[in-house]
Design an enzyme around this catalytic site. Structure first.
Site, PDB file in Angstrom:
ATOM      1  N   LYS A  38       0.864  -1.197   0.000  1.00  0.00           N
ATOM      2  CA  LYS A  38       0.000   0.000   0.000  1.00  0.00           C
ATOM      3  C   LYS A  38       0.887   1.229   0.000  1.00  0.00           C
ATOM      4  O   LYS A  38       1.871   1.295   0.748  1.00  0.00           O
ATOM      5  CB  LYS A  38      -0.931   0.011   1.211  1.00  0.00           C
ATOM      6  CG  LYS A  38      -1.816   1.272   1.219  1.00  0.00           C
ATOM      7  CD  LYS A  38      -3.006   1.155   2.153  1.00  0.00           C
ATOM      8  CE  LYS A  38      -2.690   1.558   3.561  1.00  0.00           C
ATOM      9  NZ  LYS A  38      -3.913   1.779   4.360  1.00  0.00           N
ATOM     10  N   GLN A  66     -11.874   9.287   9.211  1.00  0.00           N
ATOM     11  CA  GLN A  66     -11.703   8.095  10.065  1.00  0.00           C
ATOM     12  C   GLN A  66     -12.806   8.014  11.118  1.00  0.00           C
ATOM     13  O   GLN A  66     -13.233   6.922  11.502  1.00  0.00           O
ATOM     14  CB  GLN A  66     -10.322   8.076  10.730  1.00  0.00           C
ATOM     15  CG  GLN A  66      -9.142   8.192   9.776  1.00  0.00           C
ATOM     16  CD  GLN A  66      -9.262   7.333   8.534  1.00  0.00           C
ATOM     17  OE1 GLN A  66      -9.670   6.171   8.607  1.00  0.00           O
ATOM     18  NE2 GLN A  66      -8.916   7.905   7.394  1.00  0.00           N
ATOM     19  N   ASP A 122     -14.768  18.637  17.411  1.00  0.00           N
ATOM     20  CA  ASP A 122     -13.704  18.891  16.435  1.00  0.00           C
ATOM     21  C   ASP A 122     -13.255  20.331  16.655  1.00  0.00           C
ATOM     22  O   ASP A 122     -14.049  21.178  17.071  1.00  0.00           O
ATOM     23  CB  ASP A 122     -14.253  18.723  15.005  1.00  0.00           C
ATOM     24  CG  ASP A 122     -13.159  18.657  13.949  1.00  0.00           C
ATOM     25  OD1 ASP A 122     -12.892  17.567  13.432  1.00  0.00           O
ATOM     26  OD2 ASP A 122     -12.577  19.738  13.629  1.00  0.00           O
ATOM     27  N   GLY A 160      -5.471   8.443  15.740  1.00  0.00           N
ATOM     28  CA  GLY A 160      -4.820   9.494  14.950  1.00  0.00           C
ATOM     29  C   GLY A 160      -3.309   9.441  14.933  1.00  0.00           C
ATOM     30  O   GLY A 160      -2.686   9.791  13.935  1.00  0.00           O
ATOM     31  N   ALA A 161      -2.694   9.007  16.030  1.00  0.00           N
ATOM     32  CA  ALA A 161      -1.222   9.010  16.090  1.00  0.00           C
ATOM     33  C   ALA A 161      -0.677   7.818  15.312  1.00  0.00           C
ATOM     34  O   ALA A 161      -0.761   6.674  15.759  1.00  0.00           O
ATOM     35  CB  ALA A 161      -0.756   8.963  17.540  1.00  0.00           C
ATOM     36  N   ASP A 162      -0.136   8.112  14.130  1.00  0.00           N
ATOM     37  CA  ASP A 162       0.409   7.039  13.294  1.00  0.00           C
ATOM     38  C   ASP A 162       1.701   7.486  12.612  1.00  0.00           C
ATOM     39  O   ASP A 162       2.041   7.013  11.539  1.00  0.00           O
ATOM     40  CB  ASP A 162      -0.635   6.576  12.269  1.00  0.00           C
ATOM     41  CG  ASP A 162      -1.063   7.707  11.349  1.00  0.00           C
ATOM     42  OD1 ASP A 162      -0.651   8.861  11.585  1.00  0.00           O
ATOM     43  OD2 ASP A 162      -1.792   7.446  10.376  1.00  0.00           O
ATOM     44  N   LYS A 180       3.475  12.244  16.794  1.00  0.00           N
ATOM     45  CA  LYS A 180       2.032  12.461  16.974  1.00  0.00           C
ATOM     46  C   LYS A 180       1.589  11.918  18.339  1.00  0.00           C
ATOM     47  O   LYS A 180       2.116  10.899  18.814  1.00  0.00           O
ATOM     48  CB  LYS A 180       1.249  11.764  15.870  1.00  0.00           C
ATOM     49  CG  LYS A 180       1.246  12.500  14.528  1.00  0.00           C
ATOM     50  CD  LYS A 180       0.409  11.695  13.544  1.00  0.00           C
ATOM     51  CE  LYS A 180      -0.016  12.462  12.329  1.00  0.00           C
ATOM     52  NZ  LYS A 180      -0.877  11.634  11.451  1.00  0.00           N
ATOM     53  N   SER A 240      -3.728   2.312  17.755  1.00  0.00           N
ATOM     54  CA  SER A 240      -3.774   1.842  16.371  1.00  0.00           C
ATOM     55  C   SER A 240      -2.837   2.656  15.492  1.00  0.00           C
ATOM     56  O   SER A 240      -2.926   3.886  15.457  1.00  0.00           O
ATOM     57  CB  SER A 240      -5.206   1.978  15.847  1.00  0.00           C
ATOM     58  OG  SER A 240      -5.233   1.948  14.441  1.00  0.00           O
TER      59      SER A 240
END
Ligand SMILES: NC(=O)c1ccc[n+]([C@@H]2O[C@H](COP(=O)([O-])OP(=O)(O)OC[C@H]3O[C@@H](n4cnc5c(N)ncnc54)[C@H](O)[C@@H]3O)[C@@H](O)[C@H]2O)c1
Length: 328
Positions: A69, A140, A161, A224-226, A230, A297
């Site tokens: 990917k 997401q 948000d 979100g932290a990827d 982050k 995740s």
């Protein structure tokens, strides 16, 4: 011969039930050691990044897949009318290297990320969880809601948000799409305090959830932290929680735990295990109603391969897409 599928063709066969089944399959394979998955590698750019993710998975039905990917994250894209995350997936035959499929991977990425959140909620949240809070109201967040609604009897959703218009639009979308009561929050605390499941899906590099907002028994999907640097959760939350990662190598480098580990606010010994180990029955998930649980995740290529293959199979059955021979 390769089957080429555009995003709209992928969406003709992709739904959250398929995504949840593929997530279960991928994490079970991980827990049982039926995967080969080097950590993703990053191309850091001024406005975002690209990741190359590649690996191999042996599915329980006997199918054996490998693939790649290529996916970006450009957080300022929505202001230009573009998606933050866009992807392309290639599926190959591990025996010969021949290409089976060339797929738009954007929807597959969103659905497999949502499905991982749903799977984590199934094993780690309280079974009677009815209230869901969201920090971040983008792409997401949508699939997180779709997946969690499949596994828990959610009756109320509160969404915060940093752009109030996103919170309002998201709440309207959830009610219109899923028929569930949803309201925008004015502060982050409102979307966390007293809620049973909390999902964070922002590109933030400083905490958006504070320790004092999180009550006993809460489950958090930290999505979100990827990438390195982050971070969405105050370190005190991790200190108090049972932490479950998708993959130690990726999570320690780029997941929710990467910053606290680098700063010495967390030790590797404080990580409970992986979601795959829980899904494969090697470790228990939630063990008491009071536990705070966190799923860290980062996103695994095996999730993309399992779901991409399921999409490819369905598309073949339905005669969708265009068959191309790239070698001629
Ligand atoms: N774990 C995974 O497998 C996985 C997969 C895909 C994307 N991601 C990550 O998830 C994050 C979100 O991706 P997306 O596709 O939903 O992006 P998006 O741009 O569609 O949505 C992000 C939302 O977060 C909001 N936001 C930004 N900073 C905020 C803050 N500090 N507080 C509150 N809201 C804030 C934005 O206004 C936006 O509405 C990115 O960091 C991306 O890298 C993770």
């Amino acid at each position: 011969m390769s089957l080429v599928l555009t995003g709209s063709e992928v969406m003709q066969v992709l739904d959250m039930d398929l995504a949840l089944a593929a997530a279960q399959e991928a994490f079970q394979a991980y827990g049982e050691g039926r995967v080969n998955m080097p950590p993703k590698s990053y191309l850091t750019l001024a406005k975002g990044d690209f990741r190359a993710m590649y690996g191999e998975i042996f599915l329980s039905a006997g199918d054996h897949i490998c693939g790649l990917k290529w996916v970006n994250v450009h957080p300022e894209n929505p202001a230009r009318g573009l998606l933050t995350v866009m992807a392309k997936i290639l599926l190959n035959d591990p025996e010969t290297g021949l290409e089976w499929a060339d797929l738009d991977g954007t929807h597959i990425t969103n659905f497999r990320t949502g499905a991982a959140g749903g799977l984590a909620a199934k094993y780690l949240s309280r079974q009677d969880a009815t209230r869901l809070g969201l920090i971040g109201a983008g792409a997401q967040a949508r699939t997180q809601v779709a997946a969690i609604l499949k596994v828990r009897p959610i009756q109320e959703i509160v969404v915060y948000d940093r752009h109030p218009a996103h919170s309002q639009a998201f709440a309207d979308y959830v009610t219109a799409t899923h028929g569930v009561k949803a309201r925008p929050a004015v502060t982050g605390g409102e979307a966390v305090q007293g809620l049973d499941i909390v999902v964070t899906t922002t590109p933030s590099s400083s905490p958006v959830v504070l320790r004092e907002w999180v009550s006993p028994g809460t489950h958090i999907n930290a999505i979100g932290a990827d990438a390195a640097g982050k971070q969405e959760l105050a370190p005190g939350i991790l200190q108090a929680a049972k932490i479950v990662v998708d993959d130690w190598a990726q999570a320690s480098h780029s997941g929710e735990i990467n910053v606290p580990l680098a700063k010495g606010e967390l030790t590797p010994q404080q990580i409970y295990g992986s979601l795959g180990e829980i899904v494969a029955g090697k470790k228990p998930g939630r063990q008491s109603p009071e536990e705070i649980t966190v799923f860290d995740s980062t996103g695994l290529i095996i999730q993309d391969l399992a779901l991409g293959f399921a999409v490819y199979r369905r598309a073949l059955e339905r005669g969708l897409g265009e068959v191309k021979d790239f070698l001629r």
